[in-house]
Design an enzyme around this catalytic site. Structure first.
Site, PDB file in Angstrom:
ATOM      1  N   TYR A 145       2.422  11.170   6.319  1.00 13.03           N
ATOM      2  CA  TYR A 145       2.816  12.139   5.392  1.00 13.03           C
ATOM      3  C   TYR A 145       1.389  12.384   4.540  1.00 13.03           C
ATOM      4  O   TYR A 145       0.949  11.376   3.823  1.00 13.03           O
ATOM      5  CB  TYR A 145       3.996  11.473   4.649  1.00 13.03           C
ATOM      6  CG  TYR A 145       4.423  12.558   3.507  1.00 13.03           C
ATOM      7  CD1 TYR A 145       5.071  13.829   3.984  1.00 13.03           C
ATOM      8  CD2 TYR A 145       4.063  12.296   2.227  1.00 13.03           C
ATOM      9  CE1 TYR A 145       5.547  14.497   2.844  1.00 13.03           C
ATOM     10  CE2 TYR A 145       4.471  13.203   1.234  1.00 13.03           C
ATOM     11  CZ  TYR A 145       5.101  14.116   1.586  1.00 13.03           C
ATOM     12  OH  TYR A 145       5.625  15.171   0.267  1.00 13.03           O
ATOM     13  N   ASP A 240      -6.615   9.423   4.452  1.00 11.43           N
ATOM     14  CA  ASP A 240      -5.666  10.005   3.536  1.00 11.43           C
ATOM     15  C   ASP A 240      -5.347   8.604   2.855  1.00 11.43           C
ATOM     16  O   ASP A 240      -4.656   7.867   3.478  1.00 11.43           O
ATOM     17  CB  ASP A 240      -4.429  10.526   4.094  1.00 11.43           C
ATOM     18  CG  ASP A 240      -3.451  10.831   2.665  1.00 11.43           C
ATOM     19  OD1 ASP A 240      -3.586  10.143   1.722  1.00 11.43           O
ATOM     20  OD2 ASP A 240      -2.454  11.582   2.978  1.00 11.43           O
ATOM     21  N   LYS A 268      -2.451   8.698  -6.617  1.00 10.72           N
ATOM     22  CA  LYS A 268      -1.878   7.405  -6.963  1.00 10.72           C
ATOM     23  C   LYS A 268      -2.537   6.645  -7.987  1.00 10.72           C
ATOM     24  O   LYS A 268      -2.771   6.949  -9.129  1.00 10.72           O
ATOM     25  CB  LYS A 268      -1.038   6.867  -5.726  1.00 10.72           C
ATOM     26  CG  LYS A 268       0.079   7.614  -5.173  1.00 10.72           C
ATOM     27  CD  LYS A 268       0.975   7.057  -4.135  1.00 10.72           C
ATOM     28  CE  LYS A 268       1.624   7.935  -3.389  1.00 10.72           C
ATOM     29  NZ  LYS A 268       2.884   8.368  -3.871  1.00 10.72           N
TER      30      LYS A 268
END
Ligand code: HOZ
Length: 431
Positions: A145, A240, A268
Site C-alpha cells: 500500500y 516505500d 510517519k
C-alpha cells in the site's frame, strides 16, 4: 467489563457529518466489527478513551510515535516552536537540520524533499522516477500500500484490503494503465514483467518489509534480486519506507538488509506525530526536482516548522545509544510471549517481526505474500482483537496492518500484554 457509551454517542454524531464517522477508513473497526473508540488523551504507551478506559497502545498513531505518546521532549519543543509562529511558507533552518538527520540515518538519502504525508511522498517520488527515466510504467506489488493516489490504488493493502475493495470507483482507467502488478516476494514475476515491458518500466516501488497486509518480511535474496534486476533494465528501485523507515532499523529496512534503493519515500516517524512525508535519494536524481530541475512538486505547508521540530526531536531520541536495540529486544520478548501463549492452547499463529514492527496471523504460515496473509482466520483475529480490548490492549483493528512498539513500552507493559494474550487466547480456544 469496560463499556463505551461516550464513544458510541460521539461516533453517532460523527457519522452525521463525516463519511463513516472517521477521517481514514482503517480506524473504523470494519475489519473486526464493533465501533471505533474515541480517544480523550494519551501518554507514553497508554491511550485513554472518552469513557475513561485505559489501553496499552500498539497502534501508536499507525506508527509515527516511536517515542511514545506526548513525549515531553517532543511536546515541549513543539510548544516552543509554536510560539515563534506556526507556518511561514518560507525556508527555515529546521528543514536543513531534519534533512541532515535523515541523510545521516538513511543510506540512500543524499538529498531530501519534505512533503506533508506518505501519500504525497509516494506520488511525488514516482513522478520523479518517471521524469528522471523518461519512462512511464511502474511496478507495484499486490498487498503493498502506497497511499491513496489514483495510480497506486491497484491491488492495494491496508484499508483497501480490509474493506475488500479490489479497486476504488472514481479511479479512471487511464490512471492505472501504466501500473503493473506482481506478487510480493516473487522475483520470477518481476523478471516476466521486465521481459514483456522492457524499456518502458521507470521503477519498481515496494514496501521492503510489507506492512500493510499485516507484516510480511522479504524472503532471502528478494531485495538483492530486485536491486539487480533494476540495474540490469535501467529502472529505479524505490523503497516505500513510510512505515519501515526508522522502525526496522534507525536507517530503515535498507540499512537492516544492506540494500540501497535509488529513491525512498518516508513518512510517519519522520514527523514524530505531526504530518510529514519526504522523498529522498541520490543527489543526481533529486536534482530533477523543481526548482533545481524541471519536475514540479510543491506544498504550502511543506517543511512546516512545528512538524520539522517534532521530526528532529524524534529522530534524535531514537538515535540515542542503546535505545533502538532495547526496543527491538522487548518487541521480540512480546512476540515470543504471544506465540507461546497461542501454542499452549493449540491456536495456529504465525508471528512476524522486523525491528519494532510486528504482527500475528491466525494461520499455520509461512506468510510470504498477499495470498498467504489473506489465509489468516479473520474471525479469530476479530475475537482476539475484542477480547484484548476488554483486557486493556489496543492494536490495529485489522489483520492487514502492523503493530508498532515504542521506547515507552517497558518490560512491565510487555508482561501485562503477554498475560492479557494468554487469557484471551485461552478463552478463544475454549479452555
Ligand atoms: N495508512 C494507515 C494504515 N496503514 C491508516 C491511517 C489511519 O487510519 O489513521
Amino acid at each position: 467489563m469496560p463499556s463505551y457509551p461516550n464513544s458510541e454517542r460521539l461516533f453517532k454524531a460523527a457519522q452525521q457529518v463525516i463519511p463513516g464517522g472517521v477521517n481514514s477508513p482503517a480506524r473504523a473497526f470494519r475489519g473486526v466489527g464493533g465501533q471505533p473508540l474515541f480517544i480523550d488523551h494519551a501518554e507514553g504507551p497508554y491511550l485513554w478513551d472518552v469513557d475513561g478506559n485505559r489501553y496499552i497502545d500498539y497502534v501508536l498513531s499507525w506508527g509515527p510515535l516511536i517515542l511514545g505518546h506526548a513525549n515531553p521532549v517532543v511536546v515541549e519543543a513543539i510548544a516552543r516552536a509554536a510560539k515563534n509562529g506556526t507556518s511561514y511558507g518560507a525556508p527555515t533552518e529546521l528543514e536543513t537540520q531534519l534533512a541532515e538527520l535523515v541523510i545521516d540515518l538513511v543510506p540512500a538519502a543524499e538529498q531530501v524533499r519534505f512533503v506533508n504525508s506518505g501519500t504525497e511522498a509516494t506520488m511525488s517520488v514516482l513522478r520523479l522516477a518517471r521524469a528522471y527515466t523518461s519512462r512511464e510504467k511502474i511496478i507495484k506489488l499486490t498487498g503493498n500500500y502506497h497511499g491513496h493516489a489514483d495510480f497506486l490504488l491497484v491491488q492495494a493493502g491496508s484499508a483497501v484490503a480490509t474493506l475488500g475493495l479490489p479497486d476504488s470507483p472514481g479511479v479512471p482507467k487511464g490512471a492505472t494503465q501504466d501500473t503493473l502488478t506482481a506478487p510480493y516476494n516473487s522475483l520470477e514475476a518481476i523478471e516476466a514483467l521486465f521481459k514483456q515491458f522492457g524499456d518502458d518500466i521507470a521503477a519498481i516501488i515496494l514496501e521492503p518489509v510489507a506492512g500493510n497486509m499485516g507484516l510480511v518480511p522479504p524472503v532471502e535474496g528478494y531485495l538483492a534480486g530486485l536491486r539487480e534486476l533494476c540495474h540490469k533494465h535501467g529502472a529505479l528501485l524505490i523503497f516505500d519506507e513510510v512505515m519501515t523507515g526508522f522502525r526496522v532499523a534507525p536507517g530503515g529496512a535498507q540499512e537492516y538488509f544492506g540494500i540501497t534503493p535509488d529513491l525512498t519515500a518516508l513518512g510517519k516517524v519522520i514527523g514524530g506525530g505531526l504530518p510529514v512525508g519526504a522523498y529522498a535519494g541520490r543527489k543526481e536524481i533529486m536534482q530533477t526536482v523543481a526548482p533545481a530541475g524541471p519536475m514540479y512538486q510543491a506544498g504550502t505547508l511543506s517543511g512546516n516548522p512545528l512538524a520539522m521540530t517534532a521530526g528532529i526531536e524524534t529522530l534524535k531520541g531514537l538515535s540515542q545509544p542503546g535505545v533502538f536495540e532495547k526496543m527491538v529486544q522487548l518487541t521480540t520478548t512480546l512476540c515470543e510471549g504471544v506465540s507461546a501463549a497461542a501454542e499452549a492452547v493449540g491456536i495456529p499463529l504465525t508471528t512476524t517481526q522486523a525491528g519494532t514492527m510486528f504482527c500475528f496471523f491466525f494461520n499455520e504460515g509461512p506468510v510470504i505474500d498477499w495470498d498467504s496473509a489473506a489465509r489468516s482466520d479473520l474471525k479469530t483475529f476479530g475475537r482476539f482483537f475484542h477480547t484484548m480490548l476488554e483486557r486493556g490492549v489496543y492494536f490495529p483493528p485489522s489483520q492487514f496492518e502492523s503493530w508498532f512498539f515504542s521506547t515507552e513500552h517497558s518490560q512491565e507493559v510487555v508482561v501485562a500484554t503477554i498475560q492479557a494474550a494468554q487469557t484471551a487466547l485461552a478463552q478463544i480456544a475454549g479452555h
